[in-house]
Design an enzyme around this catalytic site. Structure first.
Site, short mmCIF file in Angstrom:
data_model
loop_
_atom_site.label_atom_id
_atom_site.label_comp_id
_atom_site.label_asym_id
_atom_site.label_seq_id
_atom_site.Cartn_x
_atom_site.Cartn_y
_atom_site.Cartn_z
N THR A 49 -94.05 -55.91 3.80
CA THR A 49 -92.67 -56.36 3.68
C THR A 49 -92.03 -55.63 2.51
OG1 THR A 49 -93.03 -58.17 2.11
CG2 THR A 49 -93.48 -58.64 4.43
N CYS A 50 -90.77 -55.95 2.22
CA CYS A 50 -90.11 -55.30 1.09
C CYS A 50 -90.75 -55.70 -0.23
CB CYS A 50 -88.62 -55.62 1.08
SG CYS A 50 -88.26 -57.39 0.98
N GLN A 115 -89.30 -67.25 5.41
CA GLN A 115 -89.36 -66.04 6.23
C GLN A 115 -90.75 -65.41 6.25
OE1 GLN A 115 -86.86 -66.58 4.04
NE2 GLN A 115 -85.13 -66.85 5.44
N GLN A 119 -93.28 -63.30 9.11
CA GLN A 119 -93.77 -61.94 8.89
C GLN A 119 -95.29 -61.87 8.99
OE1 GLN A 119 -91.82 -61.62 5.06
NE2 GLN A 119 -90.21 -60.29 5.87
N GLY A 188 -65.67 -61.67 0.51
CA GLY A 188 -66.56 -60.74 -0.16
C GLY A 188 -67.57 -60.22 0.85
N ALA A 189 -68.37 -59.25 0.43
CA ALA A 189 -69.36 -58.70 1.36
C ALA A 189 -70.63 -58.30 0.63
CB ALA A 189 -68.78 -57.48 2.10
N GLY A 190 -70.87 -58.91 -0.54
CA GLY A 190 -72.05 -58.59 -1.32
C GLY A 190 -73.27 -59.38 -0.89
#
Length: 424
Positions: A49-50, A115, A119, A188-190
């Site tokens: 995963t990240c 999550q 995974q 917003g879009a952060g």
């Protein structure tokens, strides 16, 4: 068989190292096959995963850690000395405990996040499909899924808000019991807005509108959650549709004033609006909170909710670890039982071989005309002697050499001197 986990995560390695050692979906199957073909592992599952890259292995031999480290370097084209200091290795009990902690969200960057279990399940399924997961890892991962479910059911590890976005959505759910009938306007879009959109989507929000100065960025967020994008200049016309407003921009001035909100409330016929201003400096004029039918919360209001959530999850993690400790021992007991199963199988096979030899000899004697009762008595006598010969020789030697532990074990095993009937 030994269980070995080798890996690194957000606690042990910086992001540039983690990025270079990830396994994407396009290479994971080849990696699993390469591991089983080029290293001493018999079974392997790769979790990538990240925040972590981990190899869960079942091996028969030793000295596997170095082979895995070298293989990892070759596969990614990195010298092992660059990432070796960031690796951790766990064997047997510690490997099982580690996997249970990971799947239960106790080893995540956000304590208790759900999550990771999905995974882990996906990683195991990929290993099963590629043929790299066998009996040992199959049992371990199925056991893990059961334990992670119990942790979720029996503790509050995932129920308390631990991010501002999560806290905002939790409050919205308290105000509107059924989010499927509500519209959320996200300004917003952060990262925070995207996280809020994710939580709202997971809880069944009816509609999502994303407003941003750059419409393209708003669209990138909205399309992930079946929403639609608008420009900031369109806020006034869409505000009456919004039952929930979450704002987090970098604007130096408020993007929503009291007058705009008053007009929107009139068009809504004063149906209540829940507003969360996460921005610093504020996106929503403080005077908006004085309006009837508006529930306005700032980032400071939510911080207390987040801190309480962290305390609650920390307490739940202690309960979760108690569950994990019990089930780690349960799995290790099953692993230890495998040695006994093999020993029993060998012992029975040897006894059955002797039995077959004696039966064959008895049948020859019967065919030669010997009386049946004489053949039966001889069969019983010879079979008893052969079955008891090796243990008797070993016990006599133990007596001569003073090996009292072996004599005690034999007494326990055969229940001698206990007064029990051998047929009981």
């Amino acid at each position: 068989m030994t269980i070995l986990t080798l890996g690194l995560n957000h606690k042990t390695a910086p992001v540039d190292i983690r990025e270079r050692l990830t396994f994407g979906p396009d290479v994971i199957v080849g990696a699993l096959r390469g591991l089983t073909e080029q290293t001493p592992v018999d079974e392997v599952v790769i979790l990538s995963t990240c925040n972590r890259t981990e190899m869960y292995c079942a091996i028969d031999g030793r000295d596997t850690e170095g082979a895995l480290r070298n293989w990892l370097g070759r596969f990614h084209g990195i010298e092992p000395q660059l990432f070796a200091p960031h690796l951790y290795a766990h064997e047997d009990r510690e490997a099982v405990r580690h996997l249970l902690r990971v799947a239960s969200g106790l080893d995540s960057m956000v304590l208790g996040e759900p999550q990771i279990l999905g995974q882990v399940k996906a990683a195991f399924q990929t290993a099963c499909d590629s043929g790299s997961a066998g009996r040992m890892l199959g049992r371990m991962f199925q056991h893990t899924f059961s334990v992670a479910k119990q942790v979720r059911t029996d503790t509050a590890i995932g129920s308390s808000p631990v991010s501002v976005a999560f806290a905002a959505v939790s409050l919205a759910r308290q105000i509107f019991s059924d989010l499927s009938k509500q519209t959320a306007l996200l300004i917003g879009a952060g990262e925070t807005i995207e996280l809020a959109a994710r939580h709202l989507h997971q809880h069944g929000i009816g509609r999502i509108i994303v407003a941003n100065r750059t419409v393209e960025r708003a669209h990138n967020v909205a399309q992930q959650f079946d929403g639609y994008a608008i420009a900031l200049t369109e806020l006034a016309s869409h505000l009456p549709e919004a039952d929930i407003v979450v704002s987090s921009t970098a604007s130096p001035l408020p993007v929503l004033g009291k007058g705009v909100v008053e007009r929107a409330l009139k068009q809504r016929r004063h149906r209540p609006v829940f507003m969360v201003d996460i921005a610093v400096p504020r996106d929503i004029e403080p005077e908006v909170g004085d309006l009837n039918d508006v529930y306005l919360y700032t980032v400071d209001d939510l911080q207390g909710v987040v801190e309480e959530g962290m305390r609650s999850r920390q307490q739940a993690s202690e309960q979760a670890m108690e569950i994990i400790e019990v089930h780690t021992e349960e799995f290790m007991a099953w692993v230890r039982s495998l040695d006994a199963v093999s020993l029993i199988q060998d012992y029975r096979s040897n006894a059955e071989r002797i039995r077959d030899q004696m039966v064959e000899r008895a049948q020859r004697h019967l065919a030669a005309g010997k009386p049946a009762d004489e053949v039966v008595c001889q069969l019983a006598h010879t079979l008893t002697n052969k079955l008891l010969h090796s243990p008797s020789v070993r016990l006599r030697r133990a007596g001569r050499e003073g090996q009292s532990d072996l004599l005690d074990a034999a007494n326990e095993l055969f229940q001698l001197g206990s007064g029990q009937d051998a047929t009981g």
